[in-house]
Enzyme design. Structure first.
Site, mmCIF file in Angstrom:
data_model
loop_
_atom_site.group_PDB
_atom_site.id
_atom_site.type_symbol
_atom_site.label_atom_id
_atom_site.label_comp_id
_atom_site.label_asym_id
_atom_site.label_seq_id
_atom_site.Cartn_x
_atom_site.Cartn_y
_atom_site.Cartn_z
ATOM 1 N N SER A 414 0.844 -1.200 0.000
ATOM 2 C CA SER A 414 0.000 0.000 0.000
ATOM 3 C C SER A 414 0.877 1.247 0.000
ATOM 4 C CB SER A 414 -0.860 -0.014 1.265
ATOM 5 O OG SER A 414 -2.002 0.773 1.102
ATOM 6 N N PRO A 415 0.408 2.305 -0.645
ATOM 7 C CA PRO A 415 1.185 3.549 -0.594
ATOM 8 C C PRO A 415 1.241 4.068 0.840
ATOM 9 C CG PRO A 415 -0.993 3.920 -1.553
ATOM 10 C CD PRO A 415 -0.831 2.446 -1.401
ATOM 11 N N CYS A 417 3.032 7.281 2.991
ATOM 12 C CA CYS A 417 3.847 8.487 3.068
ATOM 13 C C CYS A 417 5.026 8.258 4.008
ATOM 14 C CB CYS A 417 3.030 9.636 3.632
ATOM 15 S SG CYS A 417 1.795 10.233 2.491
ATOM 16 N N GLN A 492 1.150 6.806 -6.809
ATOM 17 C CA GLN A 492 -0.144 7.358 -6.386
ATOM 18 C C GLN A 492 -0.085 8.878 -6.479
ATOM 19 O OE1 GLN A 492 -1.419 7.481 -2.208
ATOM 20 N NE2 GLN A 492 -3.287 6.390 -2.810
ATOM 21 N N TYR A 573 -8.549 14.111 0.897
ATOM 22 C CA TYR A 573 -7.651 15.017 0.156
ATOM 23 C C TYR A 573 -8.456 15.709 -0.963
ATOM 24 C CZ TYR A 573 -4.162 12.777 3.022
ATOM 25 O OH TYR A 573 -3.464 12.323 4.117
ATOM 26 N N ARG A 715 0.488 -1.507 6.904
ATOM 27 C CA ARG A 715 1.315 -1.729 8.100
ATOM 28 C C ARG A 715 1.980 -3.097 8.100
ATOM 29 N NH1 ARG A 715 -3.307 -0.464 12.049
ATOM 30 N NH2 ARG A 715 -4.340 -1.476 10.290
HETATM 31 C C1 FMN Z 1 2.559 5.441 7.654
HETATM 32 C C2 FMN Z 1 1.378 5.390 6.759
HETATM 33 C C3 FMN Z 1 1.301 6.220 5.656
HETATM 34 C C4 FMN Z 1 0.223 6.179 4.778
HETATM 35 N N1 FMN Z 1 0.210 6.919 3.646
HETATM 36 C C5 FMN Z 1 -0.738 6.717 2.691
HETATM 37 C C6 FMN Z 1 -0.628 7.276 1.403
HETATM 38 O O1 FMN Z 1 0.325 7.930 1.084
HETATM 39 N N2 FMN Z 1 -1.638 7.044 0.526
HETATM 40 C C7 FMN Z 1 -2.704 6.269 0.840
HETATM 41 O O2 FMN Z 1 -3.577 6.084 -0.005
HETATM 42 N N3 FMN Z 1 -2.821 5.704 2.034
HETATM 43 C C8 FMN Z 1 -1.854 5.882 2.966
HETATM 44 N N4 FMN Z 1 -1.927 5.228 4.170
HETATM 45 C C9 FMN Z 1 -3.050 4.339 4.406
HETATM 46 C C10 FMN Z 1 -2.666 2.914 3.962
HETATM 47 O O3 FMN Z 1 -2.285 2.870 2.608
HETATM 48 C C11 FMN Z 1 -3.804 1.920 4.203
HETATM 49 O O4 FMN Z 1 -4.917 2.315 3.417
HETATM 50 C C12 FMN Z 1 -4.172 1.834 5.673
HETATM 51 O O5 FMN Z 1 -3.007 1.884 6.494
HETATM 52 C C13 FMN Z 1 -4.912 0.532 5.999
HETATM 53 O O6 FMN Z 1 -4.129 -0.600 5.682
HETATM 54 P P1 FMN Z 1 -3.388 -1.509 6.794
HETATM 55 O O7 FMN Z 1 -4.429 -1.945 7.782
HETATM 56 O O8 FMN Z 1 -2.806 -2.662 6.015
HETATM 57 O O9 FMN Z 1 -2.318 -0.674 7.448
HETATM 58 C C14 FMN Z 1 -0.851 5.290 5.067
HETATM 59 C C15 FMN Z 1 -0.783 4.480 6.185
HETATM 60 C C16 FMN Z 1 0.307 4.496 7.017
HETATM 61 C C17 FMN Z 1 0.342 3.548 8.197
#
Ligand code: FMN
Ligand code: FAD
Length: 752
Positions: A414-415, A417, A492, A573, A715
């Site tokens: 996943s993207p 930041c 992205q 956003y 994560r």
């Molecule tokens: C450190 C961090 C940075 C993130 N940055 C982005 C991002 O740049 N673009 C985005 O679409 N989602 C972003 N997310 C959200 C994740 O891509 C994802 O949608 C969300 O963490 C749920 O997935 P997970 O349960 O596997 O962590 C970010 C999440 C984390 C933890």
């Protein structure tokens, strides 16, 4: 101690006998409005696990109960002329009346006073009791009497159902789906005696009305059902027993106890019949309450301990029941669209308690058939051939194609930041971060939210695609990924909108910068926090400028060699701010109806799609719900996903929330996957699911059941860049290592 149970169902009887058994000096009575042999309902089911508790609590009743069991291991799914059988499920059924007879006899033998045919309407008579048990079922009068203390919430569900019996001896727990000119009918049937089965018929309210059943009495219902299922029943009859059409009430209570009165069984909570756990919960409540009283002696303490112990378990089961009942409410979405094996998989894994892995342990043959079917359909879609003699890959290791981009497996990074760029330029951190995840085995790595302008950044550390240095820096990363792994890499693209000009994650997410702020734009002039900067509502000039920034960034992404673009239309956003009514209060052609709110994001999509190479796919990430009053819900998201499909979007990444700070998301395992499931089914567009995916078993289960096409972990990949490699190792799947790491192949890791 004087104990009075209002209600002589499984909960009241079982609790009473346990208490009397624990101390014969207790004065225990059960007050029941029915006669001892009134039979309402046909059979009940138990899983093997429940029975262990019952055995430990009272061997005598357990021995009698089990001697009346009809035991079975199979679940049969009847679907469009096929019967799909899955084995190893371990259930037992018995007649509800026989269960009550056994418990009544055991109560009588132990000296519990049983008073039948007494309808309790006034509790004053029991004022001197030390403990009053509200065991009076789903329509509990005791709960109603103290409603202000228990604060009950009753959620009347959408479907209609009727509880019937039949002499047809179903050989397995049977789910039967049948289409008629009125609509789709679902049957839940199981045998509970040698020649008797429970037969619950369920359908939507519309189908029920179309069939005229809203006007039908019991006999007309029976005649209709026998006609509908004449073929399946093979000459057997259906039987009625107060067989009225009902809606299922999910009962929840804020509190389960008030002074010396305590709720138990259906009075406290219900769980939909599709997970067959009502009687189990009633008996387990009884055991827990009896044990708490034995342990604490003092009633108030015991009731508190009982609620503390039982509430989490009940809520866990109610969550499973909720997902299960929703599956049945929405069965039209799956019926006819999913192929038989996938339909059965979707049904079996509906409440997430049964998974690909534990199903494999129960029934390897069934899972092998699913995996083979899945691999062959993946091969069909990706024009890749699989050898029939080779073992079927786990679903996560099947390929997936989007336009000319073929992914080797279904795992996506996943993207995320990193807040580590200098004026938008990614550096060594980004190379190592993304490079190691590509080497780690995921088929697709999506680089973090990358902004189309300096003003479009979330924070000063965000990456960008707005100046030539960015192309060079990104190309270095893309080339590494392509040169050192089979992974594909996507970018992205985004604009932060009103959530811009904020701090790096670790300095306070969404918190305004202390200094060095830049002006913000958004759909409307609404700040994110009350204390955040107020953005300018975009005028047409701003809209044209930002559109050209997206187009320019897309061209630069092509130069950098990215395989796919994702447009970020989620998480509040800029583009998301147009879609949600909570952030878009415009009165021009870009505000108001859902169609108008979608207009500008779609304009951006079209402009980018027009310059992005036709052989390369595009995805869009959306927030499928705002988790806030007046905000988007999944129905809106289905509508938007349909528009995206019509505009040529290849796949939707289904996220939720982060639109407004007062959101109330329901986090949990796979908490966003139901949204993906619905969008994939109803908007008929491929989906990526993200959120709370933690195990390879989750990935296989999601894919095999058709809830998404790709599984995205954020994560999970922060924790373990080699997540896919480790998943391959666990599943004995050969995922080739890069030549530099070849020597690891004979190495057995120990992580314990
Ligand atoms: C450190 C961090 C940075 C993130 N940055 C982005 C991002 O740049 N673009 C985005 O679409 N989602 C972003 N997310 C959200 C994740 O891509 C994802 O949608 C969300 O963490 C749920 O997935 P997970 O349960 O596997 O962590 C970010 C999440 C984390 C933890
Ligand atoms: C269609 C359907 C199918 C189901 N299938 C299953 C299944 O397969 N497996 C399963 O485990 N569970 C099943 N259940 C649920 C199960 O029937 C209940 O969860 C279970 O019986 C709860 O036990 P209880 O003792 O709390 O309540 P109940 O069994 O409802 O007992 C309450 C008792 O209190 C009495 N009562 C009520 N009010 C008064 C009053 N004012 N005065 C005196 N007496 C009163 C009632 O007559 C009743 O005997 C099903 C339920 C439904 C609706």
């Amino acid at each position: 101690m004087r104990i009075v149970s209002i209600g002589g169902g499984p909960a009241g009887l079982y609790f009473s006998l346990l208490m009397k058994k624990s101390n014969p000096a207790y004065d225990v009575s059960v007050i029941e409005r029915n006669r001892p042999d009134d039979t309402f309902g046909f059979g009940v089911v138990f899983s093997d696990a429940t029975l262990e508790h019952v055995a430990a609590a009272d061997r005598e009743s357990h021995a009698e109960i089990t001697s009346h069991f009809a035991h079975w291991d199979d679940i049969d799914v009847h679907y469009r002329g096929q019967v799909l059988t899955s084995t190893g499920h371990g259930f037992a059924g018995m007649s509800r009346q026989v269960l009550l007879d056994i418990l009544q006899r055991r109560c009588a033998a132990l000296g519990v006073k049983l008073e039948f045919q007494k309808d309790v309407t006034d509790l004053a008579e029991y004022a001197d009791a030390d403990l009053v048990l509200a065991a009076d079922g789903v329509n509990s009068v005791v709960r109603a009497r103290y409603a202000e203390h228990f604060a009950p919430r009753i959620d009347w569900r959408l479907n209609k159902f009727v509880w019937l019996g039949t002499t047809f001896p179903y050989p397995a727990f049977t789910f039967l789906f049948k289409e008629s000119p009125h609509g789709l009918w679902r049957v839940h049937a199981y045998r509970y005696e040698a020649s008797m089965s429970t037969f619950i018929l369920e359908t939507t309210e519309e189908t029920w009305r179309r069939a005229g059943l809203d006007q039908a009495d019991e006999d007309q219902t029976l005649a209709f059902c026998e006609g509908l299922f004449a073929e399946e029943l093979q000459g057997h009859r259906l039987l009625k027993n107060r067989s009225l059409w009902r809606s299922f009430p999910t009962v929840r209570n804020e509190r389960w106890r008030h002074r010396n009165v305590v709720l138990i069984g259906d009075a406290a909570h219900t769980a939909h019949f599709s997970i067959g756990s009502g009687t189990k919960l009633a008996l387990e409540d009884a055991i827990a309450l009896a044990q708490a009283l034995q342990h604490h002696g003092e009633v108030a303490q015991a009731l508190a301990a009982y609620e503390e112990e039982r509430r989490p378990e009940v809520e866990r089961l109610q969550r499973a029941a909720q997902v299960s009942l929703e599956w049945f409410e929405e069965a039209e979405r799956y019926h006819g669209r999913l192929e038989p094996l996938q339909f059965a998989m979707s049904l079996l894994t509906r409440s997430l308690r049964v998974t690909h892995d534990n199903l494999k342990r129960r029934d390897p043959g069934f899972v092998d058939a699913i995996d083979r079917w899945f691999a062959s359909s993946a091969a069909r879609h990706s024009w890749i051939t699989t050898r029939p003699d080779a073992p079927a890959p786990p679903p996560m290791f099947t390929p997936f194609r989007l336009r000319e981009m073929v992914l080797d497996n279904r795992v996506v990074v996943s993207p995320m930041c990193q807040y580590s760029a200098e004026d938008g330029t990614p550096g060594d951190w980004h190379l190592v971060n993304l490079g190691s995840r590509a080497v780690g085995g995921a088929a697709l790595v999506i680089a973090e939210m990358t902004d189309v302008s300096r003003e479009g950044r979330i924070s000063p550390g965000c990456t960008g695609m707005y100046k030539p240095e960015h192309v060079t820096a990104w190309k270095r990363i893309v080339d590494f990924v392509h040169g050192s792994s089979p992974a594909r890499i996507a970018l992205q693209l985004a604009h932060a909108g009103r959530k811009g000009s904020t701090r790096r994650l670790w300095d306070g997410m969404d918190e305004p910068l202390d200094d060095g702020n830049w002006p913000l734009i958004s759909a409307s002039a609404l700040p994110y926090h009350p204390y955040s900067q107020v953005p300018k509502a975009m005028d047409r000039g701003d809209m044209d400028r930002v559109r050209e920034e997206f187009v320019s960034a897309a061209r630069m992404a092509e130069q950098a060699g990215f395989d796919m673009l994702e447009l970020h239309m989620a998480h509040g956003y800029l583009l998301a701010s147009f879609i949600s009514p909570l952030t878009n209060v415009r009165t021009d052609g870009y505000g108001g109806s859902a169609e108008r709110r979608a207009r500008y994001p779609l304009e951006i999509f079209d402009a980018v799609r027009a310059v992005w190479p036709p052989d390369r796919p595009m995805s869009v990430k959306i927030s499928a719900a705002d988790w806030a009053e007046g905000g988007l819900d999944v129905g809106d998201a289905v509508g938007f996903a349909r528009l995206l499909r019509e505009h040529g979007c290849d796949i939707v990444t289904v996220s939720t929330g982060q639109t407004v700070p007062h959101q109330k998301p329901a986090y949990g395992r796979l908490y966003q996957t139901p949204f993906s499931d619905r969008i994939r089914g109803e908007a008929e567009i491929p989906t990526m699911t993200v959120g709370g995916i933690a195990s390879y078993d989750d990935v296989n289960s999601i894919l095999a059941a058709g809830r998404a096409d790709l599984c995205v972990l954020a994560r999970g990949h922060l924790y373990d860049p080699y997540w896919t490699r480790h998943a391959a190792y666990e599943q004995n799947w050969n995922l080739p290592w890069p030549p530099q790491y070849r020597s690891v192949m004979g190495f057995t890791p120990r992580l314990d």
